[in-house]
Design an enzyme around this catalytic site. Structure first.
Site, short mmCIF file in Angstrom:
data_model
loop_
_atom_site.label_atom_id
_atom_site.label_comp_id
_atom_site.label_asym_id
_atom_site.label_seq_id
_atom_site.Cartn_x
_atom_site.Cartn_y
_atom_site.Cartn_z
N LYS A 193 0.61 4.77 1.14
CA LYS A 193 -0.18 5.46 2.15
C LYS A 193 0.69 6.49 2.85
CE LYS A 193 -2.63 4.14 6.43
NZ LYS A 193 -3.03 2.96 7.23
N GLU A 241 -14.86 -5.20 2.21
CA GLU A 241 -14.18 -5.25 3.50
C GLU A 241 -15.17 -5.36 4.66
OE1 GLU A 241 -10.87 -2.43 4.33
OE2 GLU A 241 -12.25 -1.67 5.87
N GLU A 284 -6.24 -7.58 6.05
CA GLU A 284 -5.82 -6.20 5.89
C GLU A 284 -5.42 -5.58 7.24
OE1 GLU A 284 -8.91 -3.93 3.92
OE2 GLU A 284 -9.84 -5.79 3.26
N SER A 285 -4.35 -4.83 7.22
CA SER A 285 -3.92 -3.97 8.33
C SER A 285 -3.26 -4.74 9.49
CB SER A 285 -5.09 -3.17 8.90
OG SER A 285 -5.72 -2.39 7.91
N GLU A 328 0.80 -1.22 0.00
CA GLU A 328 0.00 0.00 0.00
C GLU A 328 0.84 1.28 0.00
OE1 GLU A 328 -4.11 0.30 1.55
OE2 GLU A 328 -3.04 1.03 3.31
N ASN A 367 -10.67 -6.65 7.72
CA ASN A 367 -9.83 -5.56 8.22
C ASN A 367 -9.56 -5.78 9.71
OD1 ASN A 367 -8.47 -3.20 8.74
ND2 ASN A 367 -9.95 -1.86 7.75
N LYS A 380 -8.32 2.83 -3.16
CA LYS A 380 -8.74 2.72 -1.77
C LYS A 380 -9.26 4.07 -1.27
CE LYS A 380 -7.48 0.59 2.59
NZ LYS A 380 -6.41 0.05 3.43
#
Length: 262
Positions: free
Chosen positions: A59, A169, A219-220, A57, A189, A120
């Protein structure tokens, strides 16, 4: 930061209305209709041939951390991700909270990025899907926490009509009913979007409750190669990682080093 998601969505609704005034949805539709469309490769296919399964990603900022990498360039880092083994790239396009922009995807494509790109943002209106198509994205994110089932179904249908893949998500058991809509990719997530607290156990807890044939993405909160190995054993094929790379001096090399340790 009691519930930042409500604040973000409220702002996003105002932002979209401003965008529509500046450039009506019908105008975006006409531009798309007049274009010669090159269908971008979907993330689902890329994950099947990827050794890493990593969606790296781009970001620059977040509501919880502030600026992560303010000087990061979209015509450099996404291409470096591609060169260093990413299966796909995720690019934050929200400006107010994440320091992003739609132009970042265009710049990444112009720099040579050919792998799938995830647009995103906090999508709450079809107008944003047209923007995603025009930016050069191949995949869009729909967040269950931002949408009711009817809204999510309508946006998923529109995305598919535009040739866009959908990553849906979810982040808790109450949102698993959205999985019945049949997205292309099922994301869990690990970060609660209201409090921004992160717990990778969320992925392990919810994985078995998703359809057997689902392409699952965690995710994350993933910063350890061992966590990726464990998530893969649990049934995940994709791993969205951003902060662990963006905090470093060279995100592309950080990705390469991470993959080497998996």
């Amino acid at each position: 930061m009691a519930d930042i998601l409500e604040e973000i969505v409220a702002w996003k609704r105002r932002e979209v209305e401003i965008m529509k005034e500046m450039q009506p949805t019908q105008k975006l539709q006409r531009i798309i209709e007049e274009q010669t469309y090159y269908k971008r490769p979907p993330i689902a296919d890329a994950l099947k041939t990827s050794q890493s399964g990593i969606i790296a990603e781009f970001k620059r900022k977040s509501p919880s951390l502030g600026w992560i990498n303010e000087d990061a360039k979209p015509d450099n880092i996404p291409f470096s991700y591609q060169q260093n083994g990413a299966a796909a790239v995720s690019i934050l396009t929200d400006n107010r909270y994440f320091g992003g922009d739609d132009s970042f995807i265009k710049e990444a494509r112009m720099s040579g990025v050919r792998i799938p790109v995830l647009y995103k943002n906090f999508i709450i209106d079809e107008h944003q899907l047209y923007q995603a198509r025009l930016s050069g994205a191949s995949t869009v994110l729909l967040i269950a926490a931002c949408l009711d089932l009817h809204e999510c179904k309508r946006l998923l249908y529109t995305a598919h009509s535009l040739g866009l893949e959908v990553l849906l998500e979810m982040h808790d058991e109450d949102e698993l009913e959205y999985a019945e809509l049949g997205p292309d990719l099922y994301g869990i997530n690990n970060r609660h979007l209201g409090s921004f607290q992160t717990d990778v156990e969320t992925s392990f807890r919810l994985c078995e409750q998703l359809p057997d044939n689902a392409v699952k993405i965690s995710e994350s909160g993933i910063s350890n190669p061992e966590t990726v190995r464990q998530l893969r054993e649990a049934g995940f094929e994709g791993f969205l990682i951003g902060e662990a790379f963006m905090k470093t001096e060279d995100p592309g090399l950080a990705l390469a080093d991470f993959i080497a340790k998996i």
